[in-house]
Design a protein around this motif. Structure first.
Motif, PDB file in Angstrom:
ATOM      1  N   UNK A   1      12.167  -6.869  10.953  1.00  0.00           N
ATOM      2  CA  UNK A   1      11.480  -7.963  10.262  1.00  0.00           C
ATOM      3  C   UNK A   1       9.971  -7.841  10.365  1.00  0.00           C
ATOM      4  N   UNK A   2       9.485  -7.226  11.426  1.00  0.00           N
ATOM      5  CA  UNK A   2       8.046  -7.001  11.515  1.00  0.00           C
ATOM      6  C   UNK A   2       7.592  -6.052  10.406  1.00  0.00           C
ATOM      7  N   UNK A   3       8.428  -5.061  10.105  1.00  0.00           N
ATOM      8  CA  UNK A   3       8.095  -4.125   9.029  1.00  0.00           C
ATOM      9  C   UNK A   3       8.094  -4.843   7.682  1.00  0.00           C
ATOM     10  N   UNK A   4       9.080  -5.706   7.455  1.00  0.00           N
ATOM     11  CA  UNK A   4       9.131  -6.469   6.203  1.00  0.00           C
ATOM     12  C   UNK A   4       7.875  -7.329   6.051  1.00  0.00           C
ATOM     13  N   UNK A   5       7.509  -8.037   7.105  1.00  0.00           N
ATOM     14  CA  UNK A   5       6.319  -8.896   7.051  1.00  0.00           C
ATOM     15  C   UNK A   5       5.065  -8.044   6.834  1.00  0.00           C
ATOM     16  N   UNK A   6       5.023  -6.879   7.454  1.00  0.00           N
ATOM     17  CA  UNK A   6       3.877  -5.978   7.262  1.00  0.00           C
ATOM     18  C   UNK A   6       3.775  -5.545   5.801  1.00  0.00           C
ATOM     19  N   UNK A   7       4.921  -5.282   5.179  1.00  0.00           N
ATOM     20  CA  UNK A   7       4.920  -4.966   3.744  1.00  0.00           C
ATOM     21  C   UNK A   7       4.249  -6.085   2.949  1.00  0.00           C
ATOM     22  N   UNK A   8       4.603  -7.315   3.272  1.00  0.00           N
ATOM     23  CA  UNK A   8       4.036  -8.463   2.556  1.00  0.00           C
ATOM     24  C   UNK A   8       2.528  -8.556   2.775  1.00  0.00           C
ATOM     25  N   UNK A   9       2.105  -8.300   3.990  1.00  0.00           N
ATOM     26  CA  UNK A   9       0.683  -8.410   4.312  1.00  0.00           C
ATOM     27  C   UNK A   9      -0.150  -7.368   3.579  1.00  0.00           C
ATOM     28  N   UNK A  10       0.446  -6.225   3.280  1.00  0.00           N
ATOM     29  CA  UNK A  10      -0.300  -5.149   2.621  1.00  0.00           C
ATOM     30  C   UNK A  10      -0.215  -5.200   1.098  1.00  0.00           C
ATOM     31  N   UNK A  11       0.656  -6.029   0.573  1.00  0.00           N
ATOM     32  CA  UNK A  11       0.918  -6.023  -0.863  1.00  0.00           C
ATOM     33  C   UNK A  11      -0.319  -6.391  -1.682  1.00  0.00           C
ATOM     34  N   UNK A  12      -0.996  -7.444  -1.278  1.00  0.00           N
ATOM     35  CA  UNK A  12      -2.148  -7.887  -2.060  1.00  0.00           C
ATOM     36  C   UNK A  12      -3.306  -6.895  -1.999  1.00  0.00           C
ATOM     37  N   UNK A  13      -3.443  -6.178  -0.881  1.00  0.00           N
ATOM     38  CA  UNK A  13      -4.528  -5.198  -0.800  1.00  0.00           C
ATOM     39  C   UNK A  13      -4.308  -4.063  -1.793  1.00  0.00           C
ATOM     40  N   UNK A  14      -3.042  -3.713  -2.029  1.00  0.00           N
ATOM     41  CA  UNK A  14      -2.740  -2.702  -3.044  1.00  0.00           C
ATOM     42  C   UNK A  14      -3.154  -3.178  -4.431  1.00  0.00           C
ATOM     43  N   UNK A  15      -2.765  -4.405  -4.743  1.00  0.00           N
ATOM     44  CA  UNK A  15      -3.100  -4.957  -6.052  1.00  0.00           C
ATOM     45  C   UNK A  15      -4.616  -5.063  -6.211  1.00  0.00           C
ATOM     46  N   UNK A  16      -5.301  -5.543  -5.175  1.00  0.00           N
ATOM     47  CA  UNK A  16      -6.761  -5.671  -5.235  1.00  0.00           C
ATOM     48  C   UNK A  16      -7.420  -4.319  -5.503  1.00  0.00           C
ATOM     49  N   UNK A  17      -6.929  -3.281  -4.853  1.00  0.00           N
ATOM     50  CA  UNK A  17      -7.486  -1.937  -5.001  1.00  0.00           C
ATOM     51  C   UNK A  17      -7.428  -1.483  -6.463  1.00  0.00           C
ATOM     52  N   UNK A  18      -6.283  -1.675  -7.088  1.00  0.00           N
ATOM     53  CA  UNK A  18      -6.125  -1.217  -8.471  1.00  0.00           C
ATOM     54  C   UNK A  18      -6.797  -2.167  -9.467  1.00  0.00           C
ATOM     55  N   UNK A  19      -6.884  -3.431  -9.120  1.00  0.00           N
ATOM     56  CA  UNK A  19      -7.615  -4.364  -9.979  1.00  0.00           C
ATOM     57  C   UNK A  19      -9.097  -4.000 -10.023  1.00  0.00           C
ATOM     58  N   UNK A  20      -9.656  -3.686  -8.870  1.00  0.00           N
ATOM     59  CA  UNK A  20     -11.072  -3.330  -8.808  1.00  0.00           C
ATOM     60  C   UNK A  20     -11.377  -2.070  -9.605  1.00  0.00           C
ATOM     61  N   UNK A  21     -10.403  -1.204  -9.733  1.00  0.00           N
ATOM     62  CA  UNK A  21     -10.576   0.020 -10.510  1.00  0.00           C
ATOM     63  C   UNK A  21     -10.217  -0.166 -11.983  1.00  0.00           C
ATOM     64  N   UNK A  22      -9.769  -1.366 -12.331  1.00  0.00           N
ATOM     65  CA  UNK A  22      -9.412  -1.643 -13.718  1.00  0.00           C
ATOM     66  C   UNK A  22      -8.173  -0.908 -14.189  1.00  0.00           C
ATOM     67  N   UNK A  23      -7.240  -0.653 -13.273  1.00  0.00           N
ATOM     68  CA  UNK A  23      -6.070   0.160 -13.601  1.00  0.00           C
ATOM     69  C   UNK A  23      -4.777  -0.641 -13.709  1.00  0.00           C
TER      70      UNK A  23
END
Length: 253
Positions: free
Chosen positions: A82-104
């Motif tokens: 469950x710690x791994x699942x929660x870690x997935x959730x915590x990292x999800x928005x940073x992925x989206x932010x990264x690609x949003x900033x690049x306009x992709x």
């Protein structure tokens, strides 16, 4: 032509799979999570099928898996699921932010999907992120507390002689209620969701998914749910289901 490249986002390894001729365009995007004790490369067939349908597929490496696997002094057995699942959730928005900033990323066309632990992550994400427009859950579970109880009586617990303590169990699983889709199904919020589960799955129980679907299928908020099964199917996603999953996203995103 489909291209694949490795990306690192604040230390998070991601496989990015996309139509080569559209590399620098804003594309509809699906994050696809792999399963327990696996690695992002194992999900490439799903990423490839998504890219064939015009998506940018992002395949992150779960914490303590693949490139992020613990040192030799640690073992998979002492990993906290469950710690791994929660870690997935915590990292999800940073992925989206990264690609949003690049306009992709086409910000109105973002989906999340996964198999096994990745499907469980997907269900949890639906309780947290309203920006997810569609989702696909392949042999996952929307019921983390019930799944945890099932685990204690399953093949995962073979060889363990630990008496069940309801009070301790309730305390241990209390934090999971915040990410339990079965306890807050209204958060589906009419979003298209594709569930697939084999009926003979002995690692993530089919019954929990089937029971959830039967409970919510007639509710207005669940009008866009789909539930596909494979009679006799085990804990393995057939290629045809990967194709169907990608086709689902092509239709709804």
């Amino acid at each position: 032509m489909i291209s694949v490249k490795n990306v690192s986002i604040q230390g998070l390894p991601v496989l990015e799979i996309f139509p080569a001729e559209q590399e620098n365009q804003a594309l509809p995007t699906v994050i696809f999570y792999h399963g327990w004790t696996s690695q992002k490369e194992s999900a490439m067939v799903n990423g490839y099928e998504l890219a064939k349908n015009g998506f940018r597929a992002l395949l992150p490496e779960a914490d303590l898996h693949g490139e992020r696997k613990p040192s030799s002094s640690a073992t998979q057995e002492n990993m906290d699921f469950w710690r791994v699942v929660v870690h997935n959730l915590q990292e999800m928005e940073s992925m989206i932010d990264y690609y949003q900033q690049k306009g992709l990323i086409d910000e109105d066309r973002i989906g999340v999907a996964g198999l096994s632990m990745g499907g469980i992550t997907t269900c949890a994400a639906l309780t947290q992120f309203p920006w997810i427009k569609a989702a696909a859950v392949l042999m996952g579970s929307p019921s983390p507390v019930l799944f945890s109880k099932w685990l204690l009586q399953s093949k995962w617990a073979e060889g363990m002689d630990v008496p069940f303590d309801q009070e301790a169990f309730d305390e241990m699983t209390a934090p999971l209620k915040k990410i339990a889709l079965n306890l807050q199904p209204e958060k589906i919020a009419e979003r298209p969701i594709y569930f697939w589960h084999g009926t003979n799955d002995d690692l993530v129980p089919y019954k929990l998914t089937a029971d959830f679907y039967e409970k919510v299928k007639d509710e207005p908020y669940a009008k866009n749910l789909q539930f596909q099964t494979t009679k006799g199917g085990i804990h393995k996603v057939p290629y045809t289901v990967s194709v169907e999953m990608a086709s689902f996203f092509e239709k709804v995103l």
